[in-house]
Write a protein that holds these residues in place. Structure first.
Motif, PDB file in Angstrom:
ATOM      1  N   THR A  98      27.695  52.857 -11.762  1.00  0.00           N
ATOM      2  CA  THR A  98      27.556  53.369 -10.411  1.00  0.00           C
ATOM      3  C   THR A  98      28.947  53.458  -9.764  1.00  0.00           C
ATOM      4  O   THR A  98      29.902  52.870 -10.277  1.00  0.00           O
ATOM      5  CB  THR A  98      26.649  52.453  -9.568  1.00  0.00           C
ATOM      6  OG1 THR A  98      27.237  51.146  -9.532  1.00  0.00           O
ATOM      7  CG2 THR A  98      25.255  52.361 -10.185  1.00  0.00           C
ATOM      8  N   PRO A  99      29.079  54.170  -8.656  1.00  0.00           N
ATOM      9  CA  PRO A  99      30.400  54.301  -8.021  1.00  0.00           C
ATOM     10  C   PRO A  99      31.064  52.974  -7.680  1.00  0.00           C
ATOM     11  O   PRO A  99      32.291  52.885  -7.654  1.00  0.00           O
ATOM     12  CB  PRO A  99      30.085  55.116  -6.755  1.00  0.00           C
ATOM     13  CG  PRO A  99      28.890  55.934  -7.137  1.00  0.00           C
ATOM     14  CD  PRO A  99      28.076  55.043  -8.012  1.00  0.00           C
ATOM     15  N   ASP A 100      30.271  51.931  -7.411  1.00  0.00           N
ATOM     16  CA  ASP A 100      30.860  50.631  -7.083  1.00  0.00           C
ATOM     17  C   ASP A 100      31.075  49.761  -8.323  1.00  0.00           C
ATOM     18  O   ASP A 100      31.399  48.581  -8.220  1.00  0.00           O
ATOM     19  CB  ASP A 100      29.999  49.889  -6.061  1.00  0.00           C
ATOM     20  CG  ASP A 100      28.600  49.567  -6.589  1.00  0.00           C
ATOM     21  OD1 ASP A 100      28.296  49.935  -7.746  1.00  0.00           O
ATOM     22  OD2 ASP A 100      27.796  48.979  -5.838  1.00  0.00           O
ATOM     23  N   GLY A 101      30.885  50.343  -9.496  1.00  0.00           N
ATOM     24  CA  GLY A 101      31.141  49.619 -10.737  1.00  0.00           C
ATOM     25  C   GLY A 101      29.939  48.908 -11.322  1.00  0.00           C
ATOM     26  O   GLY A 101      30.051  48.253 -12.367  1.00  0.00           O
ATOM     27  N   GLY A 102      28.782  49.030 -10.694  1.00  0.00           N
ATOM     28  CA  GLY A 102      27.574  48.392 -11.214  1.00  0.00           C
ATOM     29  C   GLY A 102      27.050  49.100 -12.456  1.00  0.00           C
ATOM     30  O   GLY A 102      27.352  50.265 -12.711  1.00  0.00           O
ATOM     31  N   ALA A 146      20.207  54.662  -6.725  1.00  0.00           N
ATOM     32  CA  ALA A 146      20.487  54.290  -5.337  1.00  0.00           C
ATOM     33  C   ALA A 146      19.201  54.276  -4.517  1.00  0.00           C
ATOM     34  O   ALA A 146      18.990  53.396  -3.674  1.00  0.00           O
ATOM     35  CB  ALA A 146      21.497  55.267  -4.734  1.00  0.00           C
ATOM     36  N   GLU A 149      17.282  51.136  -5.570  1.00  0.00           N
ATOM     37  CA  GLU A 149      17.910  49.922  -5.049  1.00  0.00           C
ATOM     38  C   GLU A 149      17.634  49.754  -3.555  1.00  0.00           C
ATOM     39  O   GLU A 149      17.392  48.633  -3.079  1.00  0.00           O
ATOM     40  CB  GLU A 149      19.415  49.966  -5.302  1.00  0.00           C
ATOM     41  CG  GLU A 149      19.802  49.742  -6.759  1.00  0.00           C
ATOM     42  CD  GLU A 149      21.294  49.806  -6.969  1.00  0.00           C
ATOM     43  OE1 GLU A 149      22.002  50.417  -6.133  1.00  0.00           O
ATOM     44  OE2 GLU A 149      21.778  49.263  -7.978  1.00  0.00           O
TER      45      GLU A 149
END
Length: 242
Positions: A98-102, A146, A149
């Protein structure tokens, strides 16, 4: 029908080769590998064949992301008849973040296995190369995850230690519809609606994931009533003549 094998570029994958009539092979004659030419300058695919108990097993290594390789195996059966079997090896870098590194909940390989390679290529091949547009597919998966989540965050601590199958299914169904910019066909759209309805039920606490829930603040979960009792006046004369 030619079998399709999905492989990541960095892994060595072993796969048994099926011959016509499930014939038992007595000797391997040759193994040939031909790249389809989808990726200019693609790395060679290694294909090492071994024989045990009449079964030929390929050890596949190397290759380039996005390329497809035809692997033909020729062998003799117990009667001395030469048989040939062909498999197609599709190289896919399966993991994404994911964009935040997840970590992504549903790998590209799992998405392809569920909805077929032909459909995924058809819906993402924007330049006619015959390849999956990885960025386009990951964009749909990121959006779908997203959404999921956002629905479960109030009930479960993120990131999840393990991703339940039910969430993988929801992400897959939602992402699939996002690959149809003009609107998904009725059956596909219905699956996405069902996935969204399930996420809403999880958000409301009407369905569970089978994993530990988030530790909610006590005031958010307490069923005890708040009692307000009258107390004694600090000044019994109500501050008369003050």
């Amino acid at each position: 029908m030619i079998a399709t094998i999905l492989k990541q570029p960095g892994e060595t994958l072993r796969s048994a080769v099926a011959f016509s009539g499930n014939a038992s092979i007595a000797a391997i004659r040759a193994v040939t590998v031909t790249a389809r030419g989808l990726v200019p300058g693609a790395a060679a695919l290694g294909a090492n064949a071994t024989l045990s108990g009449g079964i030929v097993t390929l050890a596949l290594s190397g290759g380039s992301d996005g390329e497809r390789y035809a692997v033909a195996v020729r062998g003799d059966d117990a009667q001395g008849q030469t048989l040939e079997s062909e498999v197609e090896v599709v190289l896919i870098e399966s993991n994404w973040a994911t964009p935040d590194g997840g970590a992504g909940w549903l790998s590209i390989a799992a998405f392809v296995k569920r909805f077929t390679l032909d459909e995924v290529v058809r819906m993402t091949d924007t330049d006619g190369s015959g390849r999956i547009d990885r960025d386009l597919l990951i964009g749909a998966l990121v959006d779908a995850q997203a959404i999921a989540e956002a629905h479960i965050a109030s009930r479960y601590t993120l990131p999840l230690a393990t991703v339940p199958r039910i969430l993988e299914m929801a992400v897959g169904d939602i992402a699939r519809t996002r690959l149809y910019p003009r609107g998904a066909p009725e059956g596909i759209a219905d699956q996405a609606k069902a996935a969204m309805a399930l996420l809403v039920r999880i958000q409301k606490g009407e369905a569970t994931l089978g994993v530990p829930a988030a530790a909610l603040p006590a005031e958010a979960v307490s069923d005890a009533p708040i009692l307000i009792a009258p107390g004694r006046r600090a000044y019994s004369d109500w501050l008369k003549d003050y």
